[in-house]
Design a protein around this motif. Structure first.
Motif, PDB file in Angstrom:
ATOM      1  N   LYS A 199       0.839  -1.205   0.000  1.00 32.89           N
ATOM      2  CA  LYS A 199       0.000   0.000   0.000  1.00 32.89           C
ATOM      3  C   LYS A 199       0.870   1.248   0.000  1.00 32.89           C
ATOM      4  O   LYS A 199       1.910   1.303   0.660  1.00 32.89           O
ATOM      5  CB  LYS A 199      -0.917   0.007   1.222  1.00 32.89           C
ATOM      6  CG  LYS A 199      -1.998   1.087   1.191  1.00 32.89           C
ATOM      7  CD  LYS A 199      -2.997   0.896   2.332  1.00 32.89           C
ATOM      8  CE  LYS A 199      -4.182   1.832   2.202  1.00 32.89           C
ATOM      9  NZ  LYS A 199      -5.202   1.592   3.264  1.00 32.89           N
ATOM     10  N   ILE A 200       0.418   2.263  -0.754  1.00 34.54           N
ATOM     11  CA  ILE A 200       1.044   3.579  -0.740  1.00 34.54           C
ATOM     12  C   ILE A 200      -0.050   4.615  -0.550  1.00 34.54           C
ATOM     13  O   ILE A 200      -1.152   4.495  -1.120  1.00 34.54           O
ATOM     14  CB  ILE A 200       1.857   3.836  -2.029  1.00 34.54           C
ATOM     15  CG1 ILE A 200       2.600   5.168  -1.927  1.00 34.54           C
ATOM     16  CG2 ILE A 200       0.989   3.782  -3.280  1.00 34.54           C
ATOM     17  CD1 ILE A 200       3.687   5.337  -2.975  1.00 34.54           C
ATOM     18  N   ILE A 201       0.222   5.629   0.278  1.00 33.94           N
ATOM     19  CA  ILE A 201      -0.801   6.595   0.698  1.00 33.94           C
ATOM     20  C   ILE A 201      -0.225   8.000   0.684  1.00 33.94           C
ATOM     21  O   ILE A 201       0.930   8.216   1.066  1.00 33.94           O
ATOM     22  CB  ILE A 201      -1.294   6.301   2.135  1.00 33.94           C
ATOM     23  CG1 ILE A 201      -1.672   4.829   2.306  1.00 33.94           C
ATOM     24  CG2 ILE A 201      -2.480   7.197   2.497  1.00 33.94           C
ATOM     25  CD1 ILE A 201      -1.848   4.430   3.765  1.00 33.94           C
ATOM     26  N   ILE A 202      -1.043   8.970   0.250  1.00 30.20           N
ATOM     27  CA  ILE A 202      -0.752  10.394   0.455  1.00 30.20           C
ATOM     28  C   ILE A 202      -1.962  11.027   1.125  1.00 30.20           C
ATOM     29  O   ILE A 202      -3.105  10.757   0.749  1.00 30.20           O
ATOM     30  CB  ILE A 202      -0.469  11.137  -0.869  1.00 30.20           C
ATOM     31  CG1 ILE A 202       0.769  10.600  -1.558  1.00 30.20           C
ATOM     32  CG2 ILE A 202      -0.264  12.626  -0.598  1.00 30.20           C
ATOM     33  CD1 ILE A 202       1.107  11.333  -2.845  1.00 30.20           C
ATOM     34  N   SER A 203      -1.706  11.887   2.114  1.00 24.68           N
ATOM     35  CA  SER A 203      -2.788  12.614   2.768  1.00 24.68           C
ATOM     36  C   SER A 203      -2.384  14.066   2.946  1.00 24.68           C
ATOM     37  O   SER A 203      -1.216  14.359   3.246  1.00 24.68           O
ATOM     38  CB  SER A 203      -3.106  11.999   4.134  1.00 24.68           C
ATOM     39  OG  SER A 203      -4.038  12.801   4.844  1.00 24.68           O
ATOM     40  N   ASP A 204      -3.349  14.981   2.751  1.00 26.92           N
ATOM     41  CA  ASP A 204      -3.084  16.390   3.023  1.00 26.92           C
ATOM     42  C   ASP A 204      -3.513  16.777   4.432  1.00 26.92           C
ATOM     43  O   ASP A 204      -3.559  17.956   4.781  1.00 26.92           O
ATOM     44  CB  ASP A 204      -3.779  17.285   1.997  1.00 26.92           C
ATOM     45  CG  ASP A 204      -5.289  17.111   2.004  1.00 26.92           C
ATOM     46  OD1 ASP A 204      -5.959  17.684   1.117  1.00 26.92           O
ATOM     47  OD2 ASP A 204      -5.823  16.395   2.888  1.00 26.92           O
ATOM     48  N   GLY A 205      -3.836  15.786   5.240  1.00 25.13           N
ATOM     49  CA  GLY A 205      -4.291  16.010   6.595  1.00 25.13           C
ATOM     50  C   GLY A 205      -5.759  15.719   6.764  1.00 25.13           C
ATOM     51  O   GLY A 205      -6.225  15.459   7.876  1.00 25.13           O
TER      52      GLY A 205
END
Length: 588
Positions: A150-156
């Motif tokens: 799994k790979i994830i990006i979050s801006d908060g």
């Protein structure tokens, strides 16, 4: 086989041997690295480079002797860290010396090794965090009752993720690529390699297994976190070899620049050896030429590739342009001039004062090899001891260059022999007592009761306006320690011990430092001229900068003192190889 054929074979062997040496020893310059090469609790450890803090580990992260096997082309592992997870999420975090900006247009690569030892349920990942909220993560997950990559990006608040495949191996090498854009859009790519069955490609792959993208990330990633969870007691996931760099080569092979140097050198060697061999008619000469050529090529490459990788401590300090830098290497008696190494005019040279101090004096042992290979074998330092009315210290005077009111860095090495008082290390700090009618406090790097370092600045010279930063860390007596205090007007005051950020304040930081026209700069004393709070022990390599050194540069200073210069090892290795080759030739 013809003579030319024999020559060609011999030269190919030279190339292969030299290239093997290169791949086995070279290391690219990394943004950050930790090999977890110690044992015990992870919490509070500070191995590796490129960090401004120690690891803060929650729950049961334990360093172990586990030394995982990495896929081919991956750098050799050293040590290992085990996260023993129960049914709760555990994490370990550490601050980076330099943030990875999401708007710089740069590309970043991050890799680590993970071994789940067959844990059927649970997940583990590496994360980059910004204190502004955004984060990015990659590793394995437990989704839909399946272990998946799994790979994830979050801006908060918003999250973009990708599940590129099922976890089919217990031991994996993960690599993530972050591509940033000026508008704050970040693309994250992920690959993973089965340690048992795969090798990392020497060049960046054209395709990546996972990819996510998110816009609006106007931040800097300034910390690393390892996080995981098991759904069964006593399951464990091991991780090792955290690497952060700017190229794919940082993850797997030496710097391209080093390869270019090697190839050019080997081409020249091959041409030279072939010309010589074509003249000779004896097979043994070809082999001797090959061994000698290999020694020359390998030794030259090692010196070129690693000789400049580590500078000595003095050069590293001078590269950052201190206003003044006192090596304190002098010998002699009272009134000896202590020279400033940062300037040629001697305006900031000081005078050694020794009065009622027993065994105090110049020429004692400073930090030296083998513990501190960045210094000379005969490096010296003054020994200061408290005298009741006239203590020992170095008086620099009050030159205009040291009446610093803005950004400031104070630096020194100390070897404390007592911990029962407050002692000045590098100070421009004069109190209004014992004959001094005015308050003239400006700045001081000092050691407080219990041998705990401190860094103070003052706004108007009086005690009412001084701002003090104290460490909670007691420096061991009878051992050298590297201390640095950094003042950034209206922003922060930071205290570093042995290259690592120890304490910081960011509130109520003054915008200026008092410009005293009366207080001298002292090494080894503060507060009072005749009954000073003077240091008990040795001080060496004192420096003052009219700028705020970054955490990365401070770490580089400490590393230059403590990590051996690879060029020395290279010269020894190439010399031994050449000697063996010569001896063999003489026997023939």
């Amino acid at each position: 086989m013809s003579q030319h054929g024999k020559s060609l074979v011999c030269n190919v062997i030279a190339v292969v041997v030299s290239f093997s040496l290169m791949c086995g020893i070279a290391r690219a310059e990394l943004v950050a690295y930790d090999g977890f090469g110690t044992s015990g609790s992870l919490n509070g450890t500070s191995t590796g480079t490129g960090f401004s803090s120690s690891w803060t580990a929650v729950d049961a992260f334990t360093l172990s002797g586990f030394n995982p096997t990495l896929p081919g082309n991956a750098p050799a592992a050293s040590g290992g860290c085990a996260g023993l997870a129960s049914v709760a999420t555990i994490s370990a975090s550490r601050d980076l010396s330099s943030e990875l900006s999401s708007t710089s247009g740069d590309t970043w690569y991050v890799s680590f090794n993970l071994d789940s030892f067959g844990m059927p349920q649970g997940w583990f990942r590496a994360e980059l965090h910004s204190d502004e909220g955004p984060w990015v993560a990659f590793g394995d997950s437990y989704t839909d009752r399946l272990r998946q990559h799994k790979i994830i990006i979050s801006d908060g608040s918003n999250i973009a993720d990708d599940l590129p495949g099922l976890v089919g191996s217990n031991t994996l090498y993960y690599v993530m690529k972050l591509v940033t854009q000026a508008n704050g859009t970040v693309d994250a790519y992920m690959n993973y390699y089965d340690v048992a069955a795969e090798s990392l490609p020497a060049t960046e792959p054209a395709a990546w297994a996972g990819h996510v993208s998110l816009s609006g990330l106007n931040c800097g990633f300034d910390s690393v976190t390892f996080k995981g969870r098991s759904y069964a007691d006593n399951d464990a996931e091991y991780f090792d070899e955290l690497r952060i760099g700017t190229t794919w080569a940082d993850m797997v092979v030496p710097e391209p620049g080093t390869l270019v140097l090697l190839v050019c050198g080997l081409i020249g060697l091959l041409a030279y050896a072939r010309r010589k061999n074509s003249v000779k008619r004896h097979w043994n000469w070809s082999w001797k030429r090959t061994v000698n050529g290999t020694a020359v090529a390998a030794g030259a490459w090692l010196v070129l590739a690693t000789g400049a990788a580590r500078a000595d401590y003095v050069s590293t300090v001078l590269d950052d342009n201190p206003v003044a830098y006192w090596r304190l290497n002098e010998t002699g008696g009272d009134e000896t001039t202590m020279h400033d190494s940062a300037t040629d005019d001697g305006d900031q040279s000081g005078t050694w004062h020794i009065r009622e101090a027993g065994d105090a004096g110049l020429g004692y042992d400073g930090p030296r090899p083998s513990a501190y290979p960045g210094f000379e074998a005969d490096n010296k330092a003054p020994r200061l001891l408290w005298g009741r009315t006239q203590p020992t210290y170095v008086d620099i005077g009050n030159p205009s260059e040291l009446r610093i009111t803005g950004a400031l860095t104070l630096e020194a090495w100390i070897y404390a022999e007592a911990d029962d008082h407050a002692y000045g290390v590098v100070s421009k700090w004069l109190g209004n007592n014992y004959g001094n009618p005015t308050d003239d406090r400006s700045y001081t790097l000092m050691v407080n009761d219990g041998n705990k370092p401190g860094f103070w600045v003052c706004v108007d010279g009086s005690l009412d306006t001084d701002v003090r930063l104290y460490s909670d860390t007691a420096i061991p007596l009878g051992a050298w320690a590297h201390l640095v205090g950094v003042f950034v007007p209206s922003q922060s005051m930071r205290l570093y011990i042995n290259g690592q950020l120890d304490k910081e304040i960011t509130e109520d930081v003054p915008g200026t430092i008092y410009d005293s026209d009366n207080a001298d700069v002292w090494i080894g004393m503060m507060q009072q001229k005749e009954r000073g709070f003077n240091f008990k022990g040795r001080i060496d390599e004192a420096a003052i900068y009219d700028l705020a050194l970054s955490g990365e540069r401070i770490a580089a200073h400490y590393a230059a003192a403590t990590i051996p210069e690879p060029g020395t090892i290279a010269l020894l290795a190439s010399g031994l190889i050449g000697l063996l080759a010569y001896a063999w030739r003489r026997r023939k």
